[in-house]
Design a protein around this motif. Structure first.
Motif, mmCIF file in Angstrom:
data_model
loop_
_atom_site.group_PDB
_atom_site.id
_atom_site.type_symbol
_atom_site.label_atom_id
_atom_site.label_comp_id
_atom_site.label_asym_id
_atom_site.label_seq_id
_atom_site.Cartn_x
_atom_site.Cartn_y
_atom_site.Cartn_z
ATOM 1 N N MET A 106 0.838 -1.199 0.000
ATOM 2 C CA MET A 106 0.000 0.000 0.000
ATOM 3 C C MET A 106 0.874 1.251 0.000
ATOM 4 O O MET A 106 0.433 2.328 -0.368
ATOM 5 N N ILE A 121 -1.586 -5.519 -7.701
ATOM 6 C CA ILE A 121 -3.037 -5.736 -7.668
ATOM 7 C C ILE A 121 -3.327 -7.179 -7.257
ATOM 8 O O ILE A 121 -4.165 -7.448 -6.386
ATOM 9 N N ARG A 144 -2.482 -7.822 -3.593
ATOM 10 C CA ARG A 144 -3.464 -7.332 -2.628
ATOM 11 C C ARG A 144 -4.691 -8.231 -2.556
ATOM 12 O O ARG A 144 -5.445 -8.180 -1.590
ATOM 13 N N LYS A 145 -4.901 -9.021 -3.619
ATOM 14 C CA LYS A 145 -6.012 -9.973 -3.546
ATOM 15 C C LYS A 145 -5.677 -11.109 -2.573
ATOM 16 O O LYS A 145 -6.568 -11.707 -1.993
ATOM 17 N N PHE A 177 -8.718 -1.589 8.090
ATOM 18 C CA PHE A 177 -8.126 -0.313 8.494
ATOM 19 C C PHE A 177 -8.550 0.109 9.889
ATOM 20 O O PHE A 177 -9.482 -0.442 10.476
ATOM 21 N N ASN A 194 -14.266 1.580 7.230
ATOM 22 C CA ASN A 194 -14.536 2.372 6.021
ATOM 23 C C ASN A 194 -15.346 1.609 4.988
ATOM 24 O O ASN A 194 -14.881 1.362 3.897
ATOM 25 N N PHE A 200 -17.935 1.108 1.982
ATOM 26 C CA PHE A 200 -18.310 2.003 0.882
ATOM 27 C C PHE A 200 -19.730 2.493 1.099
ATOM 28 O O PHE A 200 -20.518 1.816 1.743
ATOM 29 N N TYR A 252 -18.098 -6.584 -3.387
ATOM 30 C CA TYR A 252 -17.259 -5.708 -4.226
ATOM 31 C C TYR A 252 -15.993 -6.417 -4.699
ATOM 32 O O TYR A 252 -15.668 -6.419 -5.884
ATOM 33 N N ILE A 276 -15.097 -7.340 -8.670
ATOM 34 C CA ILE A 276 -14.032 -6.777 -9.513
ATOM 35 C C ILE A 276 -13.084 -7.863 -9.988
ATOM 36 O O ILE A 276 -12.331 -7.676 -10.933
ATOM 37 N N ARG A 304 -15.673 -8.057 4.157
ATOM 38 C CA ARG A 304 -15.305 -7.605 2.818
ATOM 39 C C ARG A 304 -13.902 -8.089 2.464
ATOM 40 O O ARG A 304 -13.634 -8.492 1.339
ATOM 41 N N ALA A 339 -9.484 1.371 0.856
ATOM 42 C CA ALA A 339 -10.184 0.111 1.041
ATOM 43 C C ALA A 339 -10.310 -0.624 -0.282
ATOM 44 O O ALA A 339 -10.073 -1.829 -0.369
ATOM 45 N N SER A 340 -10.659 0.138 -1.318
ATOM 46 C CA SER A 340 -10.848 -0.496 -2.616
ATOM 47 C C SER A 340 -9.532 -1.052 -3.154
ATOM 48 O O SER A 340 -9.471 -2.184 -3.634
ATOM 49 N N LEU A 341 -8.458 -0.267 -3.037
ATOM 50 C CA LEU A 341 -7.171 -0.731 -3.546
ATOM 51 C C LEU A 341 -6.694 -1.948 -2.758
ATOM 52 O O LEU A 341 -6.139 -2.890 -3.320
ATOM 53 N N ALA A 342 -6.940 -1.949 -1.431
ATOM 54 C CA ALA A 342 -6.485 -3.055 -0.605
ATOM 55 C C ALA A 342 -7.220 -4.340 -0.945
ATOM 56 O O ALA A 342 -6.771 -5.426 -0.615
ATOM 57 N N LEU A 343 -8.384 -4.199 -1.621
ATOM 58 C CA LEU A 343 -9.118 -5.396 -2.024
ATOM 59 C C LEU A 343 -8.623 -5.924 -3.364
ATOM 60 O O LEU A 343 -9.184 -6.859 -3.912
ATOM 61 N N GLY A 344 -7.604 -5.280 -3.896
ATOM 62 C CA GLY A 344 -7.042 -5.783 -5.137
ATOM 63 C C GLY A 344 -7.715 -5.234 -6.379
ATOM 64 O O GLY A 344 -7.699 -5.871 -7.419
ATOM 65 N N SER A 345 -8.317 -4.047 -6.273
ATOM 66 C CA SER A 345 -8.865 -3.470 -7.500
ATOM 67 C C SER A 345 -7.835 -2.510 -8.080
ATOM 68 O O SER A 345 -7.008 -1.957 -7.366
ATOM 69 N N THR A 346 -7.932 -2.335 -9.391
ATOM 70 C CA THR A 346 -6.992 -1.425 -10.037
ATOM 71 C C THR A 346 -7.427 0.010 -9.765
ATOM 72 O O THR A 346 -8.516 0.257 -9.259
ATOM 73 N N ARG A 347 -6.574 0.934 -10.151
ATOM 74 C CA ARG A 347 -6.890 2.339 -9.959
ATOM 75 C C ARG A 347 -8.170 2.720 -10.696
ATOM 76 O O ARG A 347 -9.020 3.429 -10.181
ATOM 77 N N THR A 381 -11.221 1.337 -9.057
ATOM 78 C CA THR A 381 -11.500 2.138 -7.871
ATOM 79 C C THR A 381 -12.214 3.430 -8.242
ATOM 80 O O THR A 381 -13.207 3.818 -7.626
#
Lengths: 279, 655
Positions: free
Chosen positions: A80, A109, A112-113, A119, A123, A125, A135, A139, A188, B536-544, B547
């Motif tokens: 990160m 990417i 991170r999966k 956090f 947080n 969405f 989510y 993706i 999540r 949060a979105s990036l940490a889930l492995g989504s691209t920029r 996101t």
């Protein structure tokens, strides 16, 4: 090496020349070797020469006073820190499941999966509960409604939230209480089925009852996941973790099984810190 | 417990004596100053609204009077005749055009050669400009010296001869340098043989010699056209007869038009009579001259105060109605007969295209004509016109005609459609650009790019709109027209454009103007999305990109929508650019033309106010009509603004 940091007024005496690392049982999941990290292109090091191994399917707690670099260290595991332009690992390697995560052929990417994160401040969405949990899978390209439903249910059950929200999956996540929202964030994170879950002070924004629930959940999760948790609370570390690493001023001071570290600390600084003489 | 004395310790928190004005201390004065300023803003807004509303709403009663006058004078009936003639003219013009194109097509080749000759002449002239000037100058000089004679004349004549010789040499030289490739303007390329002939002929003409070939060409054209006219004699005659068939209706129309126009004058006079009488009386009272006084009083007494009688005025119309009905029936029958005689196919391609549309034109004519007939038959000046009619004809009226000697019409639609057309073009162009720019700057760009792009876009707002309008006239208009004439773009509706100043041009400039508004507000909205969502979105492995599209933009969507609405408000209220660039043609766009209407010149609500307010008489109907237009604009802006606020309130970020 000079380390410029937000120093506390009280100090813990002289820095030890070497960190004390006890014997850690279990198969190694994350292997860090001589890791140094800098936020400003290598001018000053925030983390200095850290070597430690994190075992699989155990809870490892990182403790230490504010600004000691434990959160930074945690964020190295899922890269990160890449989001900050001037931040980089200046030395050493981090291997997860044997793979050097900073190798050029590693896609952050994909990394991170496999390495999820929870956090400090919950947080979710601004979407419904269902959309929040689905989510990650979505993706990753899962479109089948039935499959998504399955994953959502599994994850919510896994995060001990299913019974509380199963009747209102389509209502906004903001309608939940703080503790529920944090558990939703955990759901999540596990929905993408990671190997490792990183938790950055997950209970610092929660009241004691919600904290207890999350801690219970962490103990449950450790059966399936490798968990690395940053915490300010030494009680929490002693309650839930198998191993504890104590950081101070960017250095690893001591790393051992939690029971050992809290009962017979080898370093004086560790002893001072856990006995509350400092911090 | 012992009590403290008031005069003792408690004095510490009592008000201290100090500066006071009207019983207020300094803090109070500042508070009232700020509060007063806010109050002034609100009061001014209320006053403006009230003033607008007052001036505008008296429009409708006055408008009603006008509509009544139009009916009572019989002008309305003449309007039907007018519409009939116009409908018929559509047929005649279509047929005439088709016929002329056919005649032209017969001599297509020859006309093309003539065109080539014209262009060649132009090319030659360009190259020998100096030599021709020398010949002209020397000839003039010789002409002047003719009266003097002597040696000077001889010198001048010599010079003249020399110049002519130089010119001839130049022409011959130039001729060597001109080839078939030199032609750029003409569409048809002549064969090399023809080209040589043309070149020779042009060279001869320029040298002042006879050009039998060119003369021959002209003669051929005349001959062939005559032959073609002979061949299509029936077609030609039909066209002429069609035009001639209108004559009785036109005669009737012009007669009635004159009468009813006089009627209208009477009505207008009667309307101003009390005012004129009063003015004369006032004048008489103020003057000292006895003679003048008497004169004025006599004039004042002579002013007729009675309103003209509608029955009397419309007598003439009713008298001629039967004749009209006969004439129009005859015209219809004649047209039907003649339409059969128009050939459905001739040899020229473009002519055939027009003829193919003929049945459709005829059908439209029949429909319109019969409708007009019904209206004419049922017409009566006694039919009442209600207030709703005054309102409806303003809001839905498709004509805006002012300062006309016949009848003024105030219909909002042409202006409204122009305004909305331009605004839609602008918003369609501006939204992708500004929202994309906002996303890029906020989410993707590095600090260096941010520091470059943001101030640049925000600077656009500082450009005075008159400067942009000027740019639109001088640069963008020409550029767009030239661009639209590129052949491979001909498939775009509305291309090639006829006019430099049109809705598209204005729309482009307004899009440019609204980009900073939308950009800034959208960027703010994106900025308000908590960074935690991104993490949060990036940490889930989504691209920029994932996101941005799945988390950030949906979260900021309400703000972005509000930004677009406010941008739309800015566009629709913009005046200077549209006044300069939109082309200012007051007409309903031809919706049947599809998207081609976007390149037509048009007029706008803001533009008409700016253009006409300065010239109208205060308090007149026209003046009030402009206020009504202003009122409509005001309402639109109000709605857009409250809509934007509503969106933000309802769907605004909930974190």
């Amino acid at each position: 090496m000079v380390i410029e940091m937000n120093q506390e007024t009280a100090t813990l005496g002289d820095m030890p020349t070497e960190s004390t690392v006890g014997t850690i049982k279990g198969k190694t999941m994350i292997e860090c070797k001589n890791v140094s990290f800098s936020y400003d292109m290598g001018k000053t090091n925030t983390l200095d020469n850290i070597t430690l191994d994190i075992p699989e399917k155990q809870v490892t707690a990182l403790i230490g006073p504010s600004g000691c670099g434990k959160s930074t260290f945690l964020r190295c595991f899922n890269r990160m820190n890449d989001l900050i332009d001037t931040a980089r690992i200046t030395n050493g390697t981090i291997r997860i499941m044997g793979q050097d995560i900073h190798a050029s052929d590693v896609d952050p990417i994909e990394l991170r999966k496999r390495v999820g994160m929870v956090f400090q401040k919950y947080n979710p969405f601004p979407k419904s509960i269902f959309e929040n949990v689905s989510y990650g899978p979505r993706i990753q390209g899962i479109k089948d409604k039935k499959k998504l439903k399955e994953i959502v249910e599994q994850s919510l059950v896994g995060a001990a939230l299913w019974d509380e929200v199963k009747d209102r999956l389509n209502s906004s996540a903001f309608g939940l209480s703080g503790g529920q929202q944090q558990r939703l964030c955990i759901a999540r994170a596990i929905a993408v089925q990671p190997e490792v879950i990183l938790m950055d002070e997950p209970c610092s924004a929660l009241d004691p009852i919600a904290t207890a629930k999350v801690e219970e959940l962490i103990l449950e999760l450790r059966k399936n996941y490798t968990i690395v948790i940053v915490t300010h609370s030494m009680q929490q570390a002693s309650r839930i973790s198998d191993n504890t690493a104590f950081f101070y001023l960017g250095k690893l001071i001591e790393y051992d099984a939690t029971a050992t570290l809290f009962s017979t600390p080898q370093q004086k600084q560790t002893e001072d810190y856990i006995s509350g003489r400092f911090g | 417990m012992s009590k403290t004395s008031t005069s003792g310790e408690a004095r510490a928190f009592r008000k201290r004596a100090g500066f006071r004005l009207l019983g207020m201390d300094f803090q109070d004065i500042i508070r009232h100053f700020f509060g007063g300023n806010a109050m002034v803003a609100i009061i001014v807004l209320v006053l403006i609204s009230a003033f607008l509303a007052k001036e505008a709403f008296f429009f409708f009663p006055r408008h009603l009077e006008e509509l009544r006058a139009y009916r009572n004078t019989g002008q309305e009936y003449v309007g039907y005749l007018d519409a009939e003639i116009k409908a018929h003219r559509k047929i005649t013009s279509q047929a005439t055009q088709a016929y002329n194109l056919q005649l032209r097509a017969a001599v297509k080749g020859e006309l093309a050669l003539q065109e080539v000759a014209q262009e060649l002449k132009g090319i030659f002239r360009e190259k020998i400009v100096d030599e021709r000037k020398a010949v002209k100058d020397t000839t003039e000089k010789a002409g002047v010296l003719e009266f003097v004679g002597g040696e000077a004349l001889e010198v001048a004549l010599k010079e003249q001869a020399q110049a002519e010789k130089t010119l001839q040499v130049a022409i011959e030289e130039t001729a060597k340098g001109i080839f078939l490739d030199s032609l750029v303007r003409t569409e048809v390329r002549p064969g090399p043989g023809d080209f040589d002939k043309i070149k020779k002929a042009v060279t001869r003409e320029l040298m002042g010699e006879e050009t039998p070939w060119l003369d021959e060409l002209a003669a051929t054209i005349t001959r062939k056209q005559e032959a073609s006219a002979e061949k299509y004699r029936v077609f030609g005659d039909t066209v002429n007869e069609l035009v001639a068939a209108q004559a009785p209706l036109e005669d009737l129309w012009s007669g009635l038009r004159k009468t009813t126009a006089e009627n209208r004058d009477l009505v207008e006079k009667a309307r101003t009579a009390p005012r004129r009488k009063k003015a004369l009386e006032d004048g008489a009272r103020l003057t000292d001259d006895a003679d003048k006084k008497a004169q004025m009083l006599a004039k004042a007494a002579a002013v007729q105060l009675t309103e003209p009688n509608a029955d009397e005025m419309t007598q003439e119309v009713y008298a001629q109605r039967d004749e009209h009905l006969v004439v129009r029936k005859a015209l219809l029958e004649q047209t039907r007969e003649l339409a059969k005689k128009i050939p459905s196919k001739v040899s020229a391609q473009d002519s055939n295209e027009l003829l193919a549309k003929m049945p459709k034109v005829l059908a439209t004519f029949e429909k319109k004509y019969s409708h007009l007939g019904e209206q004419a038959e049922a017409w009566s000046h006694k039919k009442e016109i209600g207030m709703w009619h005054s309102v409806v004809t303003f809001f839905l009226g498709t004509e805006w005609v002012t300062n006309s000697s016949w009848n003024d019409v105030y219909g909002l639609m042409p202006l409204f459609s122009g305004s909305s057309m331009i605004a839609l073009i602008a918003i369609f162009i501006a939204v992708p650009f500004s929202v994309a720019a906002a996303i890029y700057v906020n989410q993707i760009a590095g600090p260096v790019e941010q520091n470059l792009i943001k101030p640049t876009i925000e600077f656009i707002q500082a450009i005075p709109s008159i400067v942009l309008g000027f740019f639109g006239i001088v640069v963008l208009g020409d550029f767009l027209r030239d661009f639209s004439q590129l052949e491979f773009l001909a498939w775009i509706p509305g291309f090639p454009m006829q006019e430099r100043l049109n809705a598209l041009n204005a729309g482009l400039l307004l899009a440019f103007m609204s980009i900073p508004t939308i950009f800034t507000l959208a960027e703010d909205a994106l900025n308000n999305v908590p960074k935690a969502y991104r993490d949060a979105s990036l940490a889930l492995g989504s691209t920029r990109l994932q996101t941005i599209l799945k988390v950030i933009v949906p979260t900021a969507l309400s703000g972005i929508v509000a930004a677009v609405l406010l941008g739309f408000g800015r566009i629709i209220g913009e005046t200077m650019v549209v006044l300069l660039v939109a082309g200012n043609k007051i007409a309903m766009p031809e919706f049947s033309g599809g998207l081609g209407i976007l390149t037509e010149p048009t007029h706008t609500m803001t533009g008409i106010i700016a253009q006409e307010t300065g010239e109208v008489e205060q308090g007149s109907l026209h003046w009030r009509a402009l206020f009504m237009v202003g009122m409509v604009l005001f309402t639109i802006s109000l709605l857009l603004n409250s809509l934007a606020q509503g969106v933000l309130k309802k769907f605004g970020s909930k974190s």
